[in-house]
Enzyme design. Structure first.
Site, mmCIF file in Angstrom:
data_model
loop_
_atom_site.group_PDB
_atom_site.id
_atom_site.type_symbol
_atom_site.label_atom_id
_atom_site.label_comp_id
_atom_site.label_asym_id
_atom_site.label_seq_id
_atom_site.Cartn_x
_atom_site.Cartn_y
_atom_site.Cartn_z
ATOM 1 N N SER A 40 8.155 -5.465 0.755
ATOM 2 C CA SER A 40 9.350 -5.685 1.580
ATOM 3 C C SER A 40 9.053 -6.323 2.937
ATOM 4 O O SER A 40 9.775 -6.098 3.901
ATOM 5 C CB SER A 40 10.076 -4.357 1.809
ATOM 6 O OG SER A 40 9.242 -3.436 2.515
ATOM 7 N N SER A 115 3.835 -1.508 -2.836
ATOM 8 C CA SER A 115 4.426 -0.951 -1.623
ATOM 9 C C SER A 115 5.865 -0.495 -1.871
ATOM 10 O O SER A 115 6.106 0.421 -2.651
ATOM 11 C CB SER A 115 4.327 -1.994 -0.507
ATOM 12 O OG SER A 115 4.634 -1.456 0.751
ATOM 13 N N PHE A 116 6.842 -1.123 -1.238
ATOM 14 C CA PHE A 116 8.249 -0.895 -1.521
ATOM 15 C C PHE A 116 8.522 -1.023 -3.020
ATOM 16 O O PHE A 116 9.257 -0.219 -3.624
ATOM 17 C CB PHE A 116 9.058 -1.913 -0.710
ATOM 18 C CG PHE A 116 10.384 -2.334 -1.254
ATOM 19 C CD1 PHE A 116 11.527 -1.596 -0.991
ATOM 20 C CD2 PHE A 116 10.495 -3.507 -1.989
ATOM 21 C CE1 PHE A 116 12.758 -2.009 -1.484
ATOM 22 C CE2 PHE A 116 11.722 -3.927 -2.467
ATOM 23 C CZ PHE A 116 12.863 -3.170 -2.221
ATOM 24 N N ASP A 236 -5.732 0.322 4.858
ATOM 25 C CA ASP A 236 -4.299 0.015 4.903
ATOM 26 C C ASP A 236 -3.656 0.619 6.156
ATOM 27 O O ASP A 236 -3.716 1.831 6.369
ATOM 28 C CB ASP A 236 -3.628 0.580 3.649
ATOM 29 C CG ASP A 236 -2.210 0.048 3.430
ATOM 30 O OD1 ASP A 236 -1.573 -0.376 4.409
ATOM 31 O OD2 ASP A 236 -1.764 0.068 2.272
ATOM 32 N N HIS A 264 -3.511 -3.737 3.380
ATOM 33 C CA HIS A 264 -2.350 -3.557 2.513
ATOM 34 C C HIS A 264 -2.242 -4.660 1.464
ATOM 35 O O HIS A 264 -1.441 -4.549 0.544
ATOM 36 C CB HIS A 264 -1.082 -3.537 3.378
ATOM 37 C CG HIS A 264 0.138 -3.042 2.669
ATOM 38 N ND1 HIS A 264 0.186 -1.800 2.055
ATOM 39 C CD2 HIS A 264 1.364 -3.605 2.456
ATOM 40 C CE1 HIS A 264 1.381 -1.616 1.510
ATOM 41 N NE2 HIS A 264 2.099 -2.707 1.738
#
Length: 308
Positions: A40, A115-116, A236, A264
């Site tokens: 995101s 992630s998202f 991260d 990340h």
């Protein structure tokens, strides 16, 4: 199949209607389908997120990478309408992902969430376990955690080349990956008409509530029957490593891989290793796996009934 139908903009693939949303999708390769759900960040798209690994994964599988609603070149949503924001975090993105599979005639796929996108992959697997063969979660949201300064900065991005450079520095452990050219490209993507307005409206401060809104319930995660690969970068700054440690403890049939010297951007900083690791994990799935999954689902439902 081609990764993109545009000779001028590689971010644009094919357009499909997915649960009523016009969705930009990259579709390449052949074999067992794997759905890649992006993160995101500002100016993100499926191509920007997965461009370094799609060609390699497509040598062994059919790779499908959509722009989720409100990102990239897919249709946006009016978050000012009553109920839309709550529905967005509860159902819209999951329905869209399923709609992509339906539009392409795919009954079951491996799901890779970044992630998202990891939160969406988790929610999809919990709500529709029969549509998921294997699950890969990388730097994943989806469990409770305190908002990090890194994620707060990413979601709080305001457009400028300098701000984009700062955001990319947060993503990458290896600063050599963050060139001025890359920062400029991502900055230009973030200022396309309507993009920043949509992004700014999606995760307004205070942002801890959006972390919480994307979290699945522990008891639901613990009953996931899927073979799951969990991946995280040790350095991260956006999503804490503890998230993946928690997921590895909660998901019964899981394994965890932590990349050192990695932020990340696991799929970018360690693209070749990431592709080999994920490709091998997905290739392990045999024809008996869907039946074994169904048997485990039946056993889980029986255990739930007995506990009640």
């Amino acid at each position: 199949m081609s990764a993109s139908s545009s000779d001028t903009n590689p971010e644009i693939g094919r357009s499909v209607m997915a649960s009523g949303l016009r969705t930009n999708v990259h579709d390449m390769g052949s074999g067992a389908p794997v759905l890649l759900i992006h993160g995101s960040g500002p100016g993100v798209s499926a191509w920007a997120n997965w461009r370094t690994v799609m060609p390699t994964l497509a040598q062994r599988a059919r790779v499908i990478a959509p722009d989720m609603a409100g990102f990239g070149y897919s249709e946006g949503l009016d978050l000012s309408l009553p109920g839309v924001r709550h529905d967005l975090f509860s159902w819209v993105w999951v329905r869209q992902a399923l709609g992509v599979l339906d539009a392409l005639g795919i009954e079951q796929a491996d799901i890779v969430g970044n992630s998202f996108g990891g939160a969406l992959a988790l929610a999809l697997a919990i709500r529709h376990p029969e549509r998921v063969r294997r699950l890969v979660l990388m730097g994943s949201v989806g469990v409770p955690f305190a908002l990090t300064p890194g994620l707060d900065s990413v979601w709080g991005y305001t457009p400028s080349p300098q701000s984009m450079r700062q955001v990319l520095d947060i993503f990458a452990h290896d600063r050599n990956l963050v060139s001025d050219e890359l920062a400029q490209l991502r900055y230009q993507a973030s200022i396309r008409p309507g993009v920043q307005e949509a992004f700014g409206a999606m995760f307004p401060a205070p942002r801890q509530r959006w972390v919480d809104a994307l979290a699945s319930h522990e008891e639901d995660i613990r009953t996931l029957p899927h073979e799951t690969l969990i991946i995280h970068g040790r350095e991260d700054q956006v999503i804490p490593l503890q998230n993946s440690l928690t997921l590895s403890q909660w998901i019964p049939r899981s394994q965890l891989h932590v990349f050192g010297h990695c932020g990340h951007w696991t799929q970018i900083e360690h693209a070749a290793r990431f592709s080999r690791l994920v490709g091998d994990f997905l290739a392990e799935a045999g024809q008996a796996e869907p039946k074994a999954l169904a048997d485990r689902q039946t056993a889980t439902r029986q255990d739930t009934k007995e506990a009640a």
